[in-house]
Design an enzyme around this catalytic site. Structure first.
Site, mmCIF file in Angstrom:
data_model
loop_
_atom_site.group_PDB
_atom_site.id
_atom_site.type_symbol
_atom_site.label_atom_id
_atom_site.label_comp_id
_atom_site.label_asym_id
_atom_site.label_seq_id
_atom_site.Cartn_x
_atom_site.Cartn_y
_atom_site.Cartn_z
ATOM 1 C CB SER A 299 -0.966 0.005 1.191
ATOM 2 O OG SER A 299 -0.282 0.187 2.404
ATOM 3 N NE ARG B 61 14.143 -12.727 3.356
ATOM 4 C CZ ARG B 61 14.093 -13.787 4.161
ATOM 5 N NH1 ARG B 61 12.978 -14.093 4.800
ATOM 6 N NH2 ARG B 61 15.152 -14.550 4.320
ATOM 7 C CG ASN C 104 12.747 0.596 5.643
ATOM 8 O OD1 ASN C 104 11.907 -0.044 5.000
ATOM 9 N ND2 ASN C 104 12.917 0.410 6.932
ATOM 10 C CG HIS D 221 10.482 0.999 11.506
ATOM 11 N ND1 HIS D 221 10.550 -0.371 11.425
ATOM 12 C CD2 HIS D 221 10.293 1.283 12.820
ATOM 13 C CE1 HIS D 221 10.419 -0.892 12.630
ATOM 14 N NE2 HIS D 221 10.259 0.086 13.499
HETATM 15 C C1 GAR Z 1 4.120 -0.821 6.624
HETATM 16 O O1 GAR Z 1 3.435 -0.548 7.813
HETATM 17 C C2 GAR Z 1 5.605 -0.563 6.786
HETATM 18 O O2 GAR Z 1 5.886 0.519 7.621
HETATM 19 C C3 GAR Z 1 6.061 -1.849 7.416
HETATM 20 O O3 GAR Z 1 5.334 -2.850 6.750
HETATM 21 C C4 GAR Z 1 4.092 -2.316 6.318
HETATM 22 C C5 GAR Z 1 3.977 -2.571 4.847
HETATM 23 O O4 GAR Z 1 2.724 -2.191 4.373
HETATM 24 N N1 GAR Z 1 7.474 -2.028 7.250
HETATM 25 C C6 GAR Z 1 8.241 -2.615 8.152
HETATM 26 O O5 GAR Z 1 7.811 -3.067 9.196
HETATM 27 C C7 GAR Z 1 9.715 -2.674 7.788
HETATM 28 N N2 GAR Z 1 10.509 -2.915 8.933
HETATM 29 P P1 GAR Z 1 2.463 -2.067 2.815
HETATM 30 O O6 GAR Z 1 2.990 -3.350 2.186
HETATM 31 O O7 GAR Z 1 0.988 -1.956 2.697
HETATM 32 O O8 GAR Z 1 3.200 -0.860 2.313
#
Ligand code: GAR
Length: 209
Positions: A13, A91, A107, A109
């Site tokens: 998303s 990953r 990135n 987070h």
């Molecule tokens: C998001 O909340 C992102 O911040 C998190 O995964 C989700 C992905 O959502 N990322 C992490 O935790 C990385 N360490 P999305 O696939 O809908 O963008």
């Protein structure tokens, strides 16, 4: 025209939010590819619907992290990325990968770093009883969820929140700040100085949402 390659593991998303704003605001950018580490990543469907080339590099097909990352590097370099956007890419990347894309690897987070690196950030935020939570966009360096912070969004933790409701509030904030950070990069407005990111001309890098 600058090129962006995005790495996803799931829903995608954030990637979708970036592409939609880029289209709406007519950014001079080309999304040259989306790479997922497994074929079930839902975000691949959105990419396909937009005619963005998709690639699957199954991490399970690689015995070592080094070999997986080497395959990723080869694919990304082939696509010619000016910016590599990690959008829910789950990953851990090798130092070799990170050094290869240093300064052009971003990135997001789901926490106000340096609070709550790692997984299950919303559960841990609720457990800690903090009243403000959020998300961070940062350049990637070798430590997990470390690296110079480009911008952050904070959202309140509300009475009665559970991990789901908090995650949804944070995700909505992510969709606002990640496109902004990418645009700043594309506009050449970000300077990394030590562990800090200076935005030029200056503007707030903290969004209270
Ligand atoms: C998001 O909340 C992102 O911040 C998190 O995964 C989700 C992905 O959502 N990322 C992490 O935790 C990385 N360490 P999305 O696939 O809908 O963008």
């Amino acid at each position: 025209m600058l090129s962006i390659v995005t790495l996803i593991s799931g829903r995608g998303s954030n990637f979708e939010a970036i592409v939609k704003i880029a289209q709406k605001e007519r950014w001079p950018v080309k999304f040259t590819g989306v790479i997922a580490n497994h074929s079930a990543a839902q975000g691949l469907d959105f990419a396909r619907s937009q005619g963005i080339p998709t690639f699957v590099i199954e991490h399970r097909d690689h015995v070592t992290r080094e070999s997986f990352d080497a395959a990723l590097i080869a694919q990304i370099d082939k696509l010619g990325a000016d910016l590599v956007v990690l959008a829910g890419f789950m990953r851990i990347l090798t130092p070799h990968f990170i050094r290869h894309f240093e300064g052009r690897l971003m990135n997001i987070h789901p926490a106000l770093l340096p609070a709550f690196p790692g997984l299950h950030t919303h559960e841990r935020a609720l457990e800690a009883g903090i009243k403000e939570h959020g998300a961070t966009v940062h350049f990637v360096t070798e430590g997990v969820d470390e690296g110079p912070i480009i911008c952050q969004a904070s959202v309140p933790v509300l009475e009665g929140d559970d991990a789901g409701s908090l995650a949804a509030r944070v995700l909505a904030a992510e969709h606002q700040i990640y496109p902004r950070a990418v645009k700043w990069f594309l506009d050449g407005r970000l300077r990394i100085e030590g562990n800090q990111v200076k935005l030029q001309p200056p503007e707030s890098q903290l969004f209270k949402l």
